[in-house]
Motif scaffolding. Structure first.
Motif, PDB file in Angstrom:
ATOM      1  N   SER A 309      -1.214 -18.580   3.308  1.00 29.89           N
ATOM      2  CA  SER A 309      -0.361 -18.786   2.052  1.00 29.89           C
ATOM      3  C   SER A 309       0.497 -17.659   1.871  1.00 29.89           C
ATOM      4  N   SER A 310       1.883 -17.456   1.216  1.00 29.72           N
ATOM      5  CA  SER A 310       2.628 -16.547   1.038  1.00 29.72           C
ATOM      6  C   SER A 310       2.239 -15.483   0.423  1.00 29.72           C
ATOM      7  N   GLU A 311       1.003 -15.705  -0.501  1.00 35.23           N
ATOM      8  CA  GLU A 311       0.304 -14.518  -1.214  1.00 35.23           C
ATOM      9  C   GLU A 311      -1.176 -14.803  -0.714  1.00 35.23           C
ATOM     10  N   SER A 312      -1.608 -13.722  -0.183  1.00 35.26           N
ATOM     11  CA  SER A 312      -3.161 -13.768   0.414  1.00 35.26           C
ATOM     12  C   SER A 312      -3.911 -12.761   0.046  1.00 35.26           C
ATOM     13  N   ALA A 313      -5.300 -12.856  -0.086  1.00 33.42           N
ATOM     14  CA  ALA A 313      -6.323 -11.971  -0.344  1.00 33.42           C
ATOM     15  C   ALA A 313      -6.171 -10.620   0.859  1.00 33.42           C
ATOM     16  N   LEU A 314      -5.991 -11.143   1.960  1.00 33.04           N
ATOM     17  CA  LEU A 314      -5.715 -10.175   3.168  1.00 33.04           C
ATOM     18  C   LEU A 314      -4.640  -9.182   2.993  1.00 33.04           C
ATOM     19  N   ALA A 315      -3.548  -9.779   2.667  1.00 35.43           N
ATOM     20  CA  ALA A 315      -2.450  -8.837   2.321  1.00 35.43           C
ATOM     21  C   ALA A 315      -2.852  -7.756   1.306  1.00 35.43           C
ATOM     22  N   ALA A 316      -3.355  -8.236   0.176  1.00 37.74           N
ATOM     23  CA  ALA A 316      -3.735  -7.257  -0.920  1.00 37.74           C
ATOM     24  C   ALA A 316      -4.592  -6.356  -0.672  1.00 37.74           C
ATOM     25  N   GLY A 317      -5.700  -6.828   0.301  1.00 39.75           N
ATOM     26  CA  GLY A 317      -6.884  -6.131   0.410  1.00 39.75           C
ATOM     27  C   GLY A 317      -6.456  -4.904   1.411  1.00 39.75           C
ATOM     28  N   ILE A 318      -5.645  -5.495   2.298  1.00 46.60           N
ATOM     29  CA  ILE A 318      -4.929  -4.335   3.443  1.00 46.60           C
ATOM     30  C   ILE A 318      -4.403  -3.101   2.588  1.00 46.60           C
ATOM     31  N   VAL A 319      -3.386  -3.403   1.908  1.00 47.08           N
ATOM     32  CA  VAL A 319      -2.576  -2.329   1.201  1.00 47.08           C
ATOM     33  C   VAL A 319      -3.703  -1.559   0.145  1.00 47.08           C
ATOM     34  N   MET A 320      -4.203  -2.321  -0.398  1.00 49.63           N
ATOM     35  CA  MET A 320      -5.450  -1.582  -1.580  1.00 49.63           C
ATOM     36  C   MET A 320      -6.239  -0.416  -0.598  1.00 49.63           C
ATOM     37  N   GLY A 321      -6.486  -0.953   0.579  1.00 54.32           N
ATOM     38  CA  GLY A 321      -7.530  -0.134   1.435  1.00 54.32           C
ATOM     39  C   GLY A 321      -6.628   1.153   1.770  1.00 54.32           C
ATOM     40  N   VAL A 322      -5.522   1.025   2.307  1.00 55.23           N
ATOM     41  CA  VAL A 322      -4.553   1.901   2.509  1.00 55.23           C
ATOM     42  C   VAL A 322      -4.605   2.988   1.338  1.00 55.23           C
ATOM     43  N   MET A 323      -4.330   2.579   0.002  1.00 52.34           N
ATOM     44  CA  MET A 323      -3.845   3.259  -1.084  1.00 52.34           C
ATOM     45  C   MET A 323      -5.202   4.193  -1.389  1.00 52.34           C
ATOM     46  N   ILE A 324      -6.450   3.466  -1.239  1.00 53.87           N
ATOM     47  CA  ILE A 324      -7.665   4.460  -1.776  1.00 53.87           C
ATOM     48  C   ILE A 324      -8.223   5.155  -0.523  1.00 53.87           C
ATOM     49  N   ILE A 325      -7.628   4.993   0.890  1.00 56.03           N
ATOM     50  CA  ILE A 325      -8.281   5.892   1.997  1.00 56.03           C
ATOM     51  C   ILE A 325      -8.150   7.428   1.233  1.00 56.03           C
ATOM     52  N   PRO A 326      -7.241   8.234   0.542  1.00 57.40           N
ATOM     53  CA  PRO A 326      -7.726   9.466   0.104  1.00 57.40           C
ATOM     54  C   PRO A 326      -8.795   9.731  -0.889  1.00 57.40           C
ATOM     55  N   PHE A 327      -9.079   8.741  -1.440  1.00 57.56           N
ATOM     56  CA  PHE A 327     -10.415   9.037  -2.365  1.00 57.56           C
ATOM     57  C   PHE A 327     -11.552   9.130  -1.710  1.00 57.56           C
ATOM     58  N   VAL A 328     -11.483   8.369  -0.344  1.00 58.31           N
ATOM     59  CA  VAL A 328     -12.561   8.722   0.544  1.00 58.31           C
ATOM     60  C   VAL A 328     -12.519   9.756   1.309  1.00 58.31           C
ATOM     61  N   SER A 329     -11.467   9.981   1.692  1.00 60.67           N
ATOM     62  CA  SER A 329     -11.092  10.846   2.950  1.00 60.67           C
ATOM     63  C   SER A 329     -11.442  12.458   2.086  1.00 60.67           C
ATOM     64  N   SER A 330     -10.504  12.603   1.167  1.00 56.86           N
ATOM     65  CA  SER A 330     -10.547  13.905   0.527  1.00 56.86           C
ATOM     66  C   SER A 330     -11.954  14.536  -0.137  1.00 56.86           C
ATOM     67  N   LEU A 331     -12.419  13.512  -0.575  1.00 61.19           N
ATOM     68  CA  LEU A 331     -13.860  14.043  -1.300  1.00 61.19           C
ATOM     69  C   LEU A 331     -15.038  14.006  -0.009  1.00 61.19           C
ATOM     70  N   SER A 332     -14.816  13.251   0.664  1.00 59.17           N
ATOM     71  CA  SER A 332     -15.808  13.144   1.671  1.00 59.17           C
ATOM     72  C   SER A 332     -15.713  14.513   2.922  1.00 59.17           C
ATOM     73  N   ASP A 333     -14.143  15.070   2.890  1.00 58.72           N
ATOM     74  CA  ASP A 333     -14.097  16.199   3.485  1.00 58.72           C
ATOM     75  C   ASP A 333     -14.626  17.415   2.927  1.00 58.72           C
ATOM     76  N   ASP A 334     -14.464  17.343   1.270  1.00 58.87           N
ATOM     77  CA  ASP A 334     -15.076  18.523   0.595  1.00 58.87           C
ATOM     78  C   ASP A 334     -16.714  18.706   0.595  1.00 58.87           C
ATOM     79  N   VAL A 335     -17.224  17.320   0.964  1.00 57.41           N
ATOM     80  CA  VAL A 335     -18.573  17.482   0.698  1.00 57.41           C
ATOM     81  C   VAL A 335     -19.054  17.734   2.235  1.00 57.41           C
ATOM     82  N   ILE A 336     -18.486  17.366   3.029  1.00 56.49           N
ATOM     83  CA  ILE A 336     -18.932  17.654   4.406  1.00 56.49           C
ATOM     84  C   ILE A 336     -18.628  19.365   4.763  1.00 56.49           C
ATOM     85  N   ASN A 337     -17.555  19.827   4.383  1.00 60.70           N
ATOM     86  CA  ASN A 337     -17.460  21.197   4.414  1.00 60.70           C
ATOM     87  C   ASN A 337     -18.436  22.207   3.430  1.00 60.70           C
TER      88      ASN A 337
END
Length: 461
Positions: A309-337
């Motif tokens: 489909s021209s509009e798909s869950a895969l496209a939205a999910g991939i871009v949304m995943g890129v958007m929330i990468i900092p939420f995981v990486s930044s907080l996890s980095d602080d916790v690991i440190n």
């Protein structure tokens, strides 16, 4: 006099009161060097400033809260008393016209003379009220200042009193937060109850079709009125699952690399760049998903003979995943440190390699914080709207195929509440039912995360 000037004037008086109270505390010590103050001089000044400013600001807040209602009732009482219509709807219309006239937002050339007189009277009374408010605030400030100033003595427990006032303020702020949460929950529950009076709970929770279009007339077509939430939930979980499948591995691996492998110079450059992703507006991600990612997935699918489909869950999910990468990486980095270096040293001393130390020591010790970061990312993914609207569409399709168009709970809430709506219609009330369902799902996720955090904290404390 502007109300803002009254606040500024009160703050200036409080600053002067602080200096006066502190100066008197110093004077007591200078007068007799054997005298020892119970508290530091700054606490005496701060107590004087608090008694000077708080009563005056409380009076200001109360007046700002009730002034419009009091003045409007006084003015409208005069209008109704002169033969104006007493119908509730007409009175409300007159009140709106009066407020527009007072605010200068009434642009009609044909203004009711009686209403204009009422507006002029309202403005005059408001000016008098502001002047009286200023006098009362000044009097209260001076009385409070003199009251504390006259009681300043070496044995006065100024610090205890200041801390007590601060404690009351903190309790008040906590109560506001709690009452706000309770109010939100009760408002959603009340409107959801109205919805479930018209639509059975079982149809909503287990229905397989979502089409909340209600017929306004008996002969209207194309209004099915189906309120099955399963397709909407399925789309929400699908897009959120795809987003987490992108964000969690990349974000966690980035956090491990930045905290355990990268040098300080590389980390100082890359981490801020990675966190920039969190500052990009979601509508920009939506444009990127709709104009770049979705066509790319569609063309790639056509290459392999897939129907995309021209509009798909895969496209939205991939871009949304890129958007929330900092939420995981930044907080996890602080916790690991934050994991103590002694755990690393102990692991190395037993002969473990760096990778074994990370896998068997650091990640388990940091697991509660990592789970918290993932939970925050899940909540961000579930609540996202713009990316889904622009890349996944509005169709509530019950499908497990990520290449098809789907929708989410938040998108449907926005869709149902757009424009002028009747809050007696199941179509509009369905938004509150979806909000309640989303609230329950988020609560369950919080409980699961809390269980995991407590389990592993007990093991490593």
């Amino acid at each position: 006099m502007s109300p803002n000037l009254l606040v500024i004037f009160t703050l200036i008086l409080s600053s002067l009161a602080y200096g006066v109270g502190k100066k008197k505390a110093f004077a007591l010590v200078r007068k007799d060097e054997s005298v020892r103050l119970h508290s530091r001089p700054g606490y005496y000044g701060l107590l004087t400033a608090l008694w000077c400013g708080i009563p005056a600001l409380l009076i200001f807040g109360v007046w700002q809260f009730v002034a419009d209602t009091v003045l409007t009732n006084m003015v409208m009482g005069a209008i109704v008393g002169h033969g104006a219509p007493v119908d509730t709807a007409q009175v409300n219309l007159l009140v709106n016209d009066l407020r527009n006239l007072v605010a200068g937002n009434y642009f009609s050339a044909d203004v009711d003379p009686q209403l204009q007189v009422a507006a002029d009277r309202y403005i005059a009374m408001e000016r008098v009220g502001t002047i009286a408010l200023g006098i009362v605030m000044f009097a209260c400030a001076m009385i409070g200042c003199l009251f504390v100033y006259s009681r300043i003595k070496p044995a006065m427990r100024a610090r205890n009193q200041v801390e007590g006032i601060v404690k009351i303020f903190l309790i008040f702020c906590s109560a506001i937060a709690i009452l706000t949460t309770v109010g939100i929950v009760l408002s959603v529950l009340f409107e959801s109850y109205r919805f479930f009076q018209q639509v059975p709970v079982t149809d909503f929770l287990f229905g397989l079709k979502w089409s909340p279009q209600m017929a306004i007339r008996a002969d209207q077509a194309g209004s099915s009125g189906s309120f099955g939430a399963i397709p909407v939930l399925a789309g929400t979980f699908m897009i959120s699952g795809i987003a987490m499948a992108v964000a969690v591995p990349i974000g966690l691996m980035a956090a491990i690399y930045l905290s355990e492998y990268a040098g300080n110079r590389f980390r100082a450059i890359v981490k801020p760049l990675l966190e920039i992703l969190a500052g990009v507006p979601t509508v920009v991600y939506g444009f990127f998903a709709a104009l770049v990612v979705a066509p790319f997935i569609r063309n790639a699918g056509l290459t392999f003979g897939l129907s995309v489909s021209s509009e798909s869950a895969l496209a939205a999910g991939i871009v949304m995943g890129v958007m929330i990468i900092p939420f995981v990486s930044s907080l996890s980095d602080d916790v690991i440190n934050a994991v103590p270096q002694s755990l690393r040293d102990g692991s190395y001393g037993l002969g473990a390699t760096k990778s074994e130390t990370i896998t068997n020591v650091i990640l388990p010790a940091a697991l509660p914080g990592i789970v918290g970061s993932i939970l925050l990312a899940v909540s961000r993914a579930i609540g996202e709207t713009m990316i889904v609207v622009m890349a996944a569409g509005l169709s509530a399709n019950l499908t497990a195929n990520p290449l098809q168009a789907v929708t989410t709970v938040t998108v449907q809430i926005v869709t149902l509440l757009v424009g002028d709506q009747e809050f007696d219609s199941p179509k509009t009330l369905a938004a509150f039912a979806l909000g309640l369902l989303l609230f329950v799902i988020t609560l369950i996720l919080n409980v699961i995360a809390l269980y995991v955090v407590r389990k592993y904290r007990e093991e490593y404390e």
